[in-house]
Design a protein around this motif. Structure first.
Motif, PDB file in Angstrom:
ATOM      1  N   LEU A 141      21.879  63.013 103.667  1.00  0.00           N
ATOM      2  CA  LEU A 141      21.124  64.198 103.247  1.00  0.00           C
ATOM      3  C   LEU A 141      21.530  64.627 101.835  1.00  0.00           C
ATOM      4  CD1 LEU A 141      20.269  67.330 105.329  1.00  0.00           C
ATOM      5  CD2 LEU A 141      21.341  67.613 103.102  1.00  0.00           C
ATOM      6  N   PHE A 142      22.829  64.732 101.587  1.00  0.00           N
ATOM      7  CA  PHE A 142      23.288  65.110 100.245  1.00  0.00           C
ATOM      8  C   PHE A 142      22.917  64.035  99.225  1.00  0.00           C
ATOM      9  CE2 PHE A 142      26.404  67.783 102.685  1.00  0.00           C
ATOM     10  CZ  PHE A 142      25.999  68.999 102.165  1.00  0.00           C
ATOM     11  N   ASP A 143      22.947  62.780  99.658  1.00  0.00           N
ATOM     12  CA  ASP A 143      22.534  61.667  98.823  1.00  0.00           C
ATOM     13  C   ASP A 143      21.068  61.843  98.398  1.00  0.00           C
ATOM     14  OD1 ASP A 143      23.036  58.804  97.909  1.00  0.00           O
ATOM     15  OD2 ASP A 143      21.366  58.445  99.269  1.00  0.00           O
ATOM     16  N   LEU A 170      32.448  66.159 102.557  1.00  0.00           N
ATOM     17  CA  LEU A 170      33.242  64.960 102.825  1.00  0.00           C
ATOM     18  C   LEU A 170      34.681  65.314 103.198  1.00  0.00           C
ATOM     19  CD1 LEU A 170      33.261  61.845 102.817  1.00  0.00           C
ATOM     20  CD2 LEU A 170      34.020  61.966 100.430  1.00  0.00           C
ATOM     21  N   CYS A 171      35.239  66.301 102.535  1.00  0.00           N
ATOM     22  CA  CYS A 171      36.618  66.722 102.835  1.00  0.00           C
ATOM     23  C   CYS A 171      36.762  67.174 104.287  1.00  0.00           C
ATOM     24  CB  CYS A 171      37.031  67.851 101.895  1.00  0.00           C
ATOM     25  SG  CYS A 171      37.252  67.338 100.173  1.00  0.00           S
ATOM     26  N   ILE A 172      35.695  67.723 104.847  1.00  0.00           N
ATOM     27  CA  ILE A 172      35.725  68.194 106.235  1.00  0.00           C
ATOM     28  C   ILE A 172      35.428  67.065 107.214  1.00  0.00           C
ATOM     29  CG2 ILE A 172      34.620  69.771 107.887  1.00  0.00           C
ATOM     30  CD1 ILE A 172      34.002  71.598 105.453  1.00  0.00           C
ATOM     31  N   ALA A 173      34.447  66.205 106.872  1.00  0.00           N
ATOM     32  CA  ALA A 173      33.886  65.269 107.849  1.00  0.00           C
ATOM     33  C   ALA A 173      34.619  63.936 107.951  1.00  0.00           C
ATOM     34  CB  ALA A 173      32.415  65.015 107.507  1.00  0.00           C
ATOM     35  N   GLY A 232      31.224  56.009  98.132  1.00  0.00           N
ATOM     36  CA  GLY A 232      29.912  56.271  97.561  1.00  0.00           C
ATOM     37  C   GLY A 232      29.639  57.747  97.397  1.00  0.00           C
ATOM     38  N   CYS A 233      30.037  58.541  98.391  1.00  0.00           N
ATOM     39  CA  CYS A 233      29.837  59.998  98.331  1.00  0.00           C
ATOM     40  C   CYS A 233      30.614  60.613  97.172  1.00  0.00           C
ATOM     41  CB  CYS A 233      30.246  60.623  99.662  1.00  0.00           C
ATOM     42  SG  CYS A 233      29.927  62.398  99.772  1.00  0.00           S
ATOM     43  N   ILE A 234      31.838  60.176  96.985  1.00  0.00           N
ATOM     44  CA  ILE A 234      32.659  60.686  95.881  1.00  0.00           C
ATOM     45  C   ILE A 234      32.027  60.334  94.536  1.00  0.00           C
ATOM     46  CG2 ILE A 234      34.882  60.431  94.707  1.00  0.00           C
ATOM     47  CD1 ILE A 234      36.123  59.978  97.527  1.00  0.00           C
ATOM     48  N   LEU A 235      31.534  59.104  94.426  1.00  0.00           N
ATOM     49  CA  LEU A 235      30.948  58.647  93.168  1.00  0.00           C
ATOM     50  C   LEU A 235      29.677  59.411  92.811  1.00  0.00           C
ATOM     51  CD1 LEU A 235      31.430  54.778  93.556  1.00  0.00           C
ATOM     52  CD2 LEU A 235      32.531  56.238  91.871  1.00  0.00           C
ATOM     53  N   TYR A 236      28.750  59.542  93.779  1.00  0.00           N
ATOM     54  CA  TYR A 236      27.483  60.177  93.413  1.00  0.00           C
ATOM     55  C   TYR A 236      27.627  61.678  93.197  1.00  0.00           C
ATOM     56  CZ  TYR A 236      26.131  61.894  98.181  1.00  0.00           C
ATOM     57  OH  TYR A 236      26.044  62.544  99.392  1.00  0.00           O
ATOM     58  N   SER A 237      28.519  62.323  93.931  1.00  0.00           N
ATOM     59  CA  SER A 237      28.661  63.770  93.774  1.00  0.00           C
ATOM     60  C   SER A 237      29.357  64.120  92.454  1.00  0.00           C
ATOM     61  CB  SER A 237      29.422  64.370  94.956  1.00  0.00           C
ATOM     62  OG  SER A 237      30.677  63.742  95.124  1.00  0.00           O
ATOM     63  N   SER A 238      30.415  63.400  92.112  1.00  0.00           N
ATOM     64  CA  SER A 238      31.128  63.703  90.866  1.00  0.00           C
ATOM     65  C   SER A 238      30.253  63.398  89.646  1.00  0.00           C
ATOM     66  CB  SER A 238      32.438  62.907  90.788  1.00  0.00           C
ATOM     67  OG  SER A 238      32.199  61.516  90.877  1.00  0.00           O
ATOM     68  N   GLY A 256      26.488  68.347  92.777  1.00  0.00           N
ATOM     69  CA  GLY A 256      27.766  67.666  92.664  1.00  0.00           C
ATOM     70  C   GLY A 256      28.860  68.254  93.525  1.00  0.00           C
ATOM     71  N   ILE A 257      28.843  69.562  93.701  1.00  0.00           N
ATOM     72  CA  ILE A 257      29.926  70.235  94.428  1.00  0.00           C
ATOM     73  C   ILE A 257      29.758  70.140  95.950  1.00  0.00           C
ATOM     74  CG2 ILE A 257      30.964  72.497  94.879  1.00  0.00           C
ATOM     75  CD1 ILE A 257      30.353  73.219  91.955  1.00  0.00           C
ATOM     76  N   ALA A 258      28.540  70.347  96.455  1.00  0.00           N
ATOM     77  CA  ALA A 258      28.315  70.440  97.904  1.00  0.00           C
ATOM     78  C   ALA A 258      28.750  69.188  98.682  1.00  0.00           C
ATOM     79  CB  ALA A 258      26.844  70.768  98.176  1.00  0.00           C
ATOM     80  N   PRO A 259      28.411  67.951  98.248  1.00  0.00           N
ATOM     81  CA  PRO A 259      28.810  66.776  99.031  1.00  0.00           C
ATOM     82  C   PRO A 259      30.310  66.593  99.142  1.00  0.00           C
ATOM     83  CG  PRO A 259      27.094  66.207  97.434  1.00  0.00           C
ATOM     84  CD  PRO A 259      27.583  67.576  97.088  1.00  0.00           C
ATOM     85  N   ILE A 260      31.047  66.914  98.080  1.00  0.00           N
ATOM     86  CA  ILE A 260      32.506  66.762  98.113  1.00  0.00           C
ATOM     87  C   ILE A 260      33.120  67.692  99.150  1.00  0.00           C
ATOM     88  CG2 ILE A 260      34.600  67.258  96.798  1.00  0.00           C
ATOM     89  CD1 ILE A 260      33.530  64.612  96.061  1.00  0.00           C
TER      90      ILE A 260
END
Length: 459
Positions: A31-33, A189-192, A92-98, A182-186
């Motif tokens: 979804l964030f992607d 991810l930290c939680i999930a 992948g999540c870290i890369l696209y969000s940052s 950029g902020i929301a997915p990170i």
């Protein structure tokens, strides 16, 4: 001790809360992607105005991300087969969000393009790795639904982007939309990450049987209160494919036929869907609609897609992958030819947009199970990644081609009608494809593929 397989264990539990846990945890990453991938569609007009871009340059706002997506999908597939689905998805999540965050800080089009390519690289990880992980946790009879359902998260991300853009872009500006993305997915991810399990099939293929058994038994205990009597030695693992692993295996022997068909099919799918999704807001503004109304129509296009994905998820397990895809792409081609005639009447245009949104995602979702199921565990993620990468060629070309048609001053009807051509080609490809994995376990599909030669004839 009785021999068993991962498919028998998962199918024996049926549809469980554990399956839904994996689907939801992975789905929110998707979804964030989708949110981050869709932002350019709602910022094209503002960026073009701020930086004085031509029509082709405006189309390239979306295409830069497509370049990264192509490379990311290729890297992700091989990486997920090597280090695991869970780690590759998180990376992948870290890369696209940052990267999305830094897009919001870009001072000019050149810096914007660089970080959009990096964003696309990270985004390219998510779908191939996510659908691979979901497919390996799904019961055989529901696998088509859940793999197709992966697309619904993407479409929801698109829809949320539209809503957020429509409500905030005139207040916070287009750059802050990227910063939010950029902020929301990170944070998520930290939680999930700690709750997301690795694929037991992948663990077994890597000789990590005890870890796989622990996950499978945890699933059974969560569902039935008791685990089965088996250990790592009693789980039968299909023999490794003689082609080996990775991308080389995709283009040798029996997998060459599968690969060429699925790659071509996804390329046509992306060409017919992506250009319309990315350009629709700007095309409507070009037709004289206000920015808010154009964004509202485009958001409805994506919202209708949610229903389309649910439809394709049901039909793919009910009538089979091939029949569903043929119906979907044929219907999409017809409505792409007709939608251009509706712009003179707002009511008709709204109805046409809803129908197009439904059929686009019905069609796009119809082939996802097919290109996820056709590969063995040893290089399933590579197979999905390569399919996504070929499709991303379409995501690079489609917005640029539409931008070129805009520069030629072609009308709304002519531009939208052009999308019907790849949809009709997709119908032809599916009609002649020899494999339909409906209701079969991943192990059974592997055996069926082994009986298809490079020309697609049964041997």
């Amino acid at each position: 001790m009785k021999k068993t397989t991962v498919a028998e264990i998962i199918d024996g539990m049926g549809l469980t809360k554990y399956t839904w846990k994996v689907v939801i945890l992975v789905g929110l990453v998707i979804l964030f992607d989708g949110f981050d991938n869709k932002i350019p569609s709602y910022t094209m007009t503002q960026i073009s105005k701020d930086w004085g871009l031509s029509g082709v340059e405006t189309g390239m706002i979306s295409s830069w991300g497509g370049i990264g997506l192509l490379i990311g999908a290729l890297v992700a597939g091989a990486l997920a087969d090597r280090i695991g689905r869970r780690k590759a998805l998180a990376l992948g999540c870290i890369l696209y969000s940052s990267s999305t965050f830094f897009v919001g800080l870009a001072p000019n089009f050149t810096v914007f393009a660089i970080f959009r390519i990096l964003t696309g690289f990270g985004i390219g990880f998510i779908t191939p790795v996510g659908v691979t992980l979901i497919s390996e946790y799904s019961p055989s009879k529901n696998r088509g639904f859940f793999v197709a359902l992966a697309l619904i998260w993407y479409v929801l991300g698109y829809t949320i982007t539209g809503v957020v853009a429509m409500l905030t872009i005139d207040i916070i500006g287009w750059k802050n939309l990227y910063i939010i993305g950029g902020i929301a997915p990170i944070i998520y991810l930290c939680i999930a990450y700690r709750y997301l399990p690795e694929s037991p099939r992948w663990l077994l293929s890597k000789g990590r049987g005890e870890e796989a058994v622990k996950i499978l038994k945890d699933m059974e205990i969560a569902v039935k209160g008791v685990a089965g009597d088996y250990d790592a030695e009693s789980i039968v693992i299909p023999a490794p494919p003689p082609e080996g692993k990775g991308y080389k295996a995709l283009v040798t022997g029996k997998y060459r036929y599968i690969a060429l068909n699925i790659w071509s099919l996804n390329l046509m799918s992306v060409l017919t869907v992506y250009g319309m999704q990315q350009w629709m807001p700007s095309l409507l503004v070009r037709q004289g609609f206000s920015v808010v109304k154009s964004y509202g129509f485009s958001t409805l296009l994506d919202a209708a897609g949610v229903i389309g994905v649910l439809c394709t998820g049901y039909l793919t397990d009910k009538i089979g992958r091939k029949k569903n895809s043929i119906m979907a792409y044929s219907t999409l081609a017809v409505f792409e030819l007709l939608v251009g005639f509706t712009t003179g009447n707002v009511g008709l245009l709204l109805a046409a947009i809803l129908i197009i949104g439904f059929t686009m995602n019905w069609a796009a979702g119809s082939i996802q199970p097919l290109y996820t199921e056709s590969w063995p565990t040893e290089f399933r993620a590579s197979g999905v990644g390569s399919t996504q990468a070929v499709g991303r060629i379409g995501s690079i070309l489609a917005p640029i081609l539409v931008g070129y048609l805009v520069q030629l001053n072609l009308g709304f009807q002519a531009i939208l009608s052009s999308f019907a051509v790849p949809a009709l080609i997709a119908v032809i490809i599916v009609a002649f494809f020899k494999l339909d994995p409906k209701g079969k376990s991943l192990e059974e599909i592997k055996d069926e593929v082994a009986n298809i030669n490079k020309k697609g004839a049964s041997v």
